[in-house]
Design a protein around this motif. Structure first.
Motif, PDB file in Angstrom:
ATOM      1  N   GLU A   1      -1.849  -2.388  -3.350  1.00  0.00           N
ATOM      2  CA  GLU A   1      -1.025  -3.096  -4.319  1.00  0.00           C
ATOM      3  C   GLU A   1      -1.216  -4.606  -4.325  1.00  0.00           C
ATOM      4  OE1 GLU A   1       2.782  -0.344  -4.843  1.00  0.00           O
ATOM      5  OE2 GLU A   1       2.632  -1.161  -2.817  1.00  0.00           O
TER       6      GLU A   1
ATOM      7  N   ILE B   1      -4.801   6.504  -1.668  1.00  0.00           N
ATOM      8  CA  ILE B   1      -4.091   5.329  -1.172  1.00  0.00           C
ATOM      9  C   ILE B   1      -4.180   4.267  -2.259  1.00  0.00           C
ATOM     10  CG2 ILE B   1      -4.069   3.489   0.546  1.00  0.00           C
ATOM     11  CD1 ILE B   1      -5.327   5.515   2.495  1.00  0.00           C
TER      12      ILE B   1
ATOM     13  N   GLU C   1      -3.354  -6.913   1.205  1.00  0.00           N
ATOM     14  CA  GLU C   1      -3.600  -5.642   1.879  1.00  0.00           C
ATOM     15  C   GLU C   1      -5.087  -5.439   2.122  1.00  0.00           C
ATOM     16  OE1 GLU C   1       0.289  -3.199   0.288  1.00  0.00           O
ATOM     17  OE2 GLU C   1      -1.576  -2.976  -0.820  1.00  0.00           O
TER      18      GLU C   1
ATOM     19  N   MET D   1       0.850  -1.151   0.000  1.00  0.00           N
ATOM     20  CA  MET D   1       0.000   0.000   0.000  1.00  0.00           C
ATOM     21  C   MET D   1       0.910   1.231   0.000  1.00  0.00           C
ATOM     22  SD  MET D   1      -3.018   0.881   2.754  1.00  0.00           S
ATOM     23  CE  MET D   1      -3.214  -0.830   3.087  1.00  0.00           C
ATOM     24  N   LYS D   2       0.540   2.208  -0.833  1.00  0.00           N
ATOM     25  CA  LYS D   2       1.343   3.427  -0.870  1.00  0.00           C
ATOM     26  C   LYS D   2       0.437   4.626  -1.087  1.00  0.00           C
ATOM     27  CE  LYS D   2       2.361   3.162  -5.796  1.00  0.00           C
ATOM     28  NZ  LYS D   2       3.378   3.069  -6.816  1.00  0.00           N
ATOM     29  N   LEU D   3       0.958   5.770  -0.744  1.00  0.00           N
ATOM     30  CA  LEU D   3       0.245   7.023  -0.907  1.00  0.00           C
ATOM     31  C   LEU D   3       0.671   7.646  -2.228  1.00  0.00           C
ATOM     32  CD1 LEU D   3      -1.708   8.951   0.465  1.00  0.00           C
ATOM     33  CD2 LEU D   3       0.249  10.073   1.512  1.00  0.00           C
ATOM     34  N   ASP D   4      -0.316   7.992  -3.057  1.00  0.00           N
ATOM     35  CA  ASP D   4      -0.055   8.634  -4.347  1.00  0.00           C
ATOM     36  C   ASP D   4      -0.844   9.939  -4.366  1.00  0.00           C
ATOM     37  OD1 ASP D   4       0.566   9.267  -6.944  1.00  0.00           O
ATOM     38  OD2 ASP D   4      -0.697   7.719  -7.844  1.00  0.00           O
TER      39      ASP D   4
END
Length: 54
Positions: A11, A8, A15, A1-4
């Protein structure tokens, strides 16, 4: 999981499972606050739909 930016990005399906487990735990043990239990249940259902569409 990432912040763009302000989004959020999830991926992996794992998750989603983790987020659903956290929601379930909060629904069982948490106290209502800013977010209602109904809103959390709705979020969980939307995550189920996302998982199925993966």
């Amino acid at each position: 999981m990432k912040l763009d930016g302000d989004k959020i990005v999830i991926e992996s399906r794992y998750e989603i499972d983790d987020i659903q487990a956290m929601i379930d735990c909060f629904l069982k043990n948490g106290k209502p606050g800013r977010v209602s239990k109904e809103e959390l249940k709705t979020l969980r259902e939307k995550l189920d739909a996302l998982y199925m569409c993966w």
